[in-house]
Design an enzyme around this catalytic site. Structure first.
Site, PDB file in Angstrom:
ATOM      1  N   MET A   1      -8.826   9.127   8.716  1.00 40.82           N
ATOM      2  CA  MET A   1      -9.284   9.645   7.412  1.00 40.82           C
ATOM      3  C   MET A   1     -10.270  10.795   7.604  1.00 40.82           C
ATOM      4  SD  MET A   1      -9.728   6.056   5.311  1.00 40.82           S
ATOM      5  CE  MET A   1     -10.642   5.152   6.550  1.00 40.82           C
TER       6      MET A   1
ATOM      7  N   LYS B   1      -0.688   2.298  -7.292  1.00 49.26           N
ATOM      8  CA  LYS B   1      -0.531   2.754  -8.675  1.00 49.26           C
ATOM      9  C   LYS B   1      -1.501   2.059  -9.622  1.00 49.26           C
ATOM     10  CE  LYS B   1       3.455   5.287  -8.462  1.00 49.26           C
ATOM     11  NZ  LYS B   1       4.658   4.670  -7.867  1.00 49.26           N
TER      12      LYS B   1
ATOM     13  N   ASP C   1       0.829  -1.209   0.000  1.00 51.57           N
ATOM     14  CA  ASP C   1       0.000   0.000   0.000  1.00 51.57           C
ATOM     15  C   ASP C   1       0.859   1.252   0.000  1.00 51.57           C
ATOM     16  OD1 ASP C   1      -2.509  -0.951  -0.028  1.00 51.57           O
ATOM     17  OD2 ASP C   1      -2.791  -0.901   2.148  1.00 51.57           O
TER      18      ASP C   1
ATOM     19  N   GLY D   1      -0.704  -0.806   5.576  1.00 58.18           N
ATOM     20  CA  GLY D   1      -0.380   0.130   6.653  1.00 58.18           C
ATOM     21  C   GLY D   1      -1.145  -0.208   7.925  1.00 58.18           C
ATOM     22  N   GLY D   2      -0.504  -0.016   9.077  1.00 53.45           N
ATOM     23  CA  GLY D   2      -1.182  -0.240  10.356  1.00 53.45           C
ATOM     24  C   GLY D   2      -1.578  -1.687  10.523  1.00 53.45           C
ATOM     25  N   ASP D   3      -2.836  -1.905  10.861  1.00 53.35           N
ATOM     26  CA  ASP D   3      -3.391  -3.251  11.003  1.00 53.35           C
ATOM     27  C   ASP D   3      -4.262  -3.567   9.786  1.00 53.35           C
ATOM     28  OD1 ASP D   3      -4.170  -5.536  13.124  1.00 53.35           O
ATOM     29  OD2 ASP D   3      -5.907  -4.985  11.908  1.00 53.35           O
TER      30      ASP D   3
HETATM   31  N1  SAH Z   1      -5.050   0.090   8.577  1.00 48.02           N
HETATM   32  C1  SAH Z   1      -4.534   1.405   8.960  1.00 48.02           C
HETATM   33  C2  SAH Z   1      -5.515   2.496   8.675  1.00 48.02           C
HETATM   34  C3  SAH Z   1      -5.856   2.636   7.206  1.00 48.02           C
HETATM   35  S1  SAH Z   1      -6.918   4.002   6.875  1.00 48.02           S
HETATM   36  C4  SAH Z   1      -4.142   1.372  10.445  1.00 48.02           C
HETATM   37  O1  SAH Z   1      -4.504   0.427  11.159  1.00 48.02           O
HETATM   38  O2  SAH Z   1      -3.431   2.278  10.878  1.00 48.02           O
HETATM   39  C5  SAH Z   1      -5.746   5.268   6.548  1.00 48.02           C
HETATM   40  C6  SAH Z   1      -5.755   6.297   7.657  1.00 48.02           C
HETATM   41  O3  SAH Z   1      -5.002   5.837   8.747  1.00 48.02           O
HETATM   42  C7  SAH Z   1      -5.132   7.613   7.304  1.00 48.02           C
HETATM   43  O4  SAH Z   1      -6.013   8.435   6.576  1.00 48.02           O
HETATM   44  C8  SAH Z   1      -4.849   8.185   8.665  1.00 48.02           C
HETATM   45  O5  SAH Z   1      -6.038   8.650   9.270  1.00 48.02           O
HETATM   46  C9  SAH Z   1      -4.430   6.938   9.412  1.00 48.02           C
HETATM   47  N2  SAH Z   1      -2.970   6.766   9.412  1.00 48.02           N
HETATM   48  C10 SAH Z   1      -2.269   5.754   8.902  1.00 48.02           C
HETATM   49  N3  SAH Z   1      -0.950   5.905   9.141  1.00 48.02           N
HETATM   50  C11 SAH Z   1      -0.827   7.035   9.846  1.00 48.02           C
HETATM   51  C12 SAH Z   1       0.273   7.756  10.404  1.00 48.02           C
HETATM   52  N4  SAH Z   1       1.519   7.292  10.302  1.00 48.02           N
HETATM   53  N5  SAH Z   1       0.025   8.902  11.069  1.00 48.02           N
HETATM   54  C13 SAH Z   1      -1.213   9.363  11.197  1.00 48.02           C
HETATM   55  N6  SAH Z   1      -2.292   8.754  10.685  1.00 48.02           N
HETATM   56  C14 SAH Z   1      -2.106   7.605  10.021  1.00 48.02           C
END
Ligand code: SAH
EC number: 2.1.1.107
Length: 412
Positions: free
Chosen positions: A333, A218, A196, A249-251
């Site tokens: 978001m 992309k 991503d 990203g994230g979870d």
């Molecule tokens: N799965 C991801 C979230 C995906 S939605 C998670 O668990 O983190 C994408 C949103 O996550 C972004 O618009 C923002 O609100 C948040 N986000 C992701 N990475 C971030 C970061 N490093 N700093 C701040 N907000 C972040």
């Protein structure tokens, strides 16, 4: 004692191992014995809380007393984890008489077996004996662990686990060190990585050569076609026998569409696993010094997507109900709709002076933090030029650590 030790991998599943002692050494030794499937029999008048938890969970047997020779009946191995050399010597004397190998924490020279320093990398176990010096063994083990983690070719792909499969891996919020150990290992084993936009670039820098990297951001279609296309790519590559990591990203399951990808794999009969990640919804506040809960301040936190305006027909969020909560609200978001979100929360009763913070690009070099109030935050974001990705935190926790002398800010 000049002869070299003879290394072995003991297969302890279902076999009795006696541990004598219930203190710190036993606490450290027991988990690996349980991991090996050993039938652990612990003899000690007292236990540490961690050992007690194993007993309470039924993972081992405990004799609440001092050692007696009959305790070694049926044992394949004994670990002596007591400080008292006289008690330890009497256990090892019984063990020697019965030809049972005996590890001694108190006296390595008197032991008939040594426990190595160990590092595990998936199914691979590396065990190091330091020639009688445990610190040397640990130093060598640490060096090998570093090499294994940095390897660019897989060490843990074993015959039998070959074949196409997919792992949906959470990459964490931005700092490449915040991926999980398992996520990192799977990444080093991947043939194909589908990444991503929000995954830490440095993670991709460390992939092994020859890996196919697909940049999911992309894909030149609208959001729903793009998701279908991603599903198709991961399913097709795995069906062709490749090891696919879908790095998110994230979870993967927090606003990440991981569930859709899991279903696509399951429907296609492709083996799929999920590796949770450190979500920005908790990590971004933490990186700004904001705990999402704090004793006597907030006993709940709610994570909500702000990608739809509160009055959008497709919105699934009860903003009126959220406004009635006292705890922490974390909006992902949410920058685009922040003015409408804040106004809606205030209109339904959340005080305008409730503390609010915005954390942009948390845990990266680009991290920026804005502290404000619910009433002013939308204007402050515009004035300061903050932009996505950012997390908005609403609630008294924003100031929970402000007066703390012990706020952790040391470099790591
Ligand atoms: N799965 C991801 C979230 C995906 S939605 C998670 O668990 O983190 C994408 C949103 O996550 C972004 O618009 C923002 O609100 C948040 N986000 C992701 N990475 C971030 C970061 N490093 N700093 C701040 N907000 C972040």
């Amino acid at each position: 004692m000049s002869a070299n030790p003879y290394p072995l991998g003991l297969r302890l599943a279902g076999r009795r191992v006696v541990v004598v002692g219930g203190g710190a050494v036993a606490t450290r030794r027991v988990p690996a014995l349980l991991d090996a499937g050993a039938d652990v029999f612990l003899v000690a008048p007292e236990l540490t809380p961690a050992l007690r938890a194993h007993v309470d969970a039924g993972r081992l047997h405990w004799a609440e007393r001092r050692f007696a020779p009959d305790d070694l009946d049926g044992a394949w191995l004994v670990q002596v984890a007591v400080d008292d050399p006289v008690a330890a010597a009497s256990v090892s004397a019984v063990a020697a008489e019965r030809r049972i190998f005996c590890v001694r924490a108190d006296d390595r020279a008197a032991a008939t077996a040594w426990t190595p320093a160990v590092t595990r990398h998936g199914p691979v176990t590396v065990a190091v004996l330091g020639g009688g010096d445990p610190h040397r063994a640990m130093a060598v083990r640490d060096a090998i662990r570093g090499l294994l983690r940095a390897r660019k070719d897989p060490v843990s792909t074993v015959a039998g686990s070959a074949g196409g499969r997919v792992a949906l891996v959470g990459a964490g919020p931005g700092d490449p060190e915040l991926i999980t150990v398992r996520g990192w290992r799977l990444l080093t084993e991947a043939d194909v990585v589908v990444a991503d936009r929000l995954v830490p670039g440095l993670l991709l820098d460390e992939l092994r050569p020859g890996v196919e990297l697909v940049d999911a951001s992309k894909i030149p279609y609208g959001p729903s076609r793009a998701q279908e296309e991603i599903n198709r790519i991961i399913v097709d590559r795995a069906a062709a026998g490749r090891v696919v990591v879908r790095l998110k990203g994230g979870d993967p399951y927090v606003f990440g569409r991981g569930g859709e990808e899991l279903l696509a794999c399951a429907e296609a009969g492709v083996p799929v696993t999920v590796v949770p990640g450190v979500t920005s919804s908790i990590a971004a506040p933490a990186a700004a010094g904001i705990p999402v809960t704090h004793r006597a301040v907030a006993h709940e936190f709610t994570v909500v997507s702000g990608h739809l305006a509160p009055d959008a027909p497709a919105s699934l969020v009860r903003w009126d109900a959220l406004a009635a909560l006292r705890g922490t609200l974390v909006v992902l978001m949410g920058l685009k709709n922040l003015a409408a979100i804040a106004a809606t929360l205030i209109a339904h009763g959340r005080p305008a002076d409730t503390p609010a913070a915005v954390v942009q690009e948390a845990t990266t070099d680009g991290q920026q933090v804005l502290r404000s109030t619910l009433g002013a935050v939308a204007d402050d974001v515009v004035a300061s030029g903050l932009r996505p990705p950012a997390v908005v935190v609403v609630g008294d926790v924003v100031h929970a650590l402000d007066i703390s002398e012990v706020r952790p800010s040391h470099p790591v």
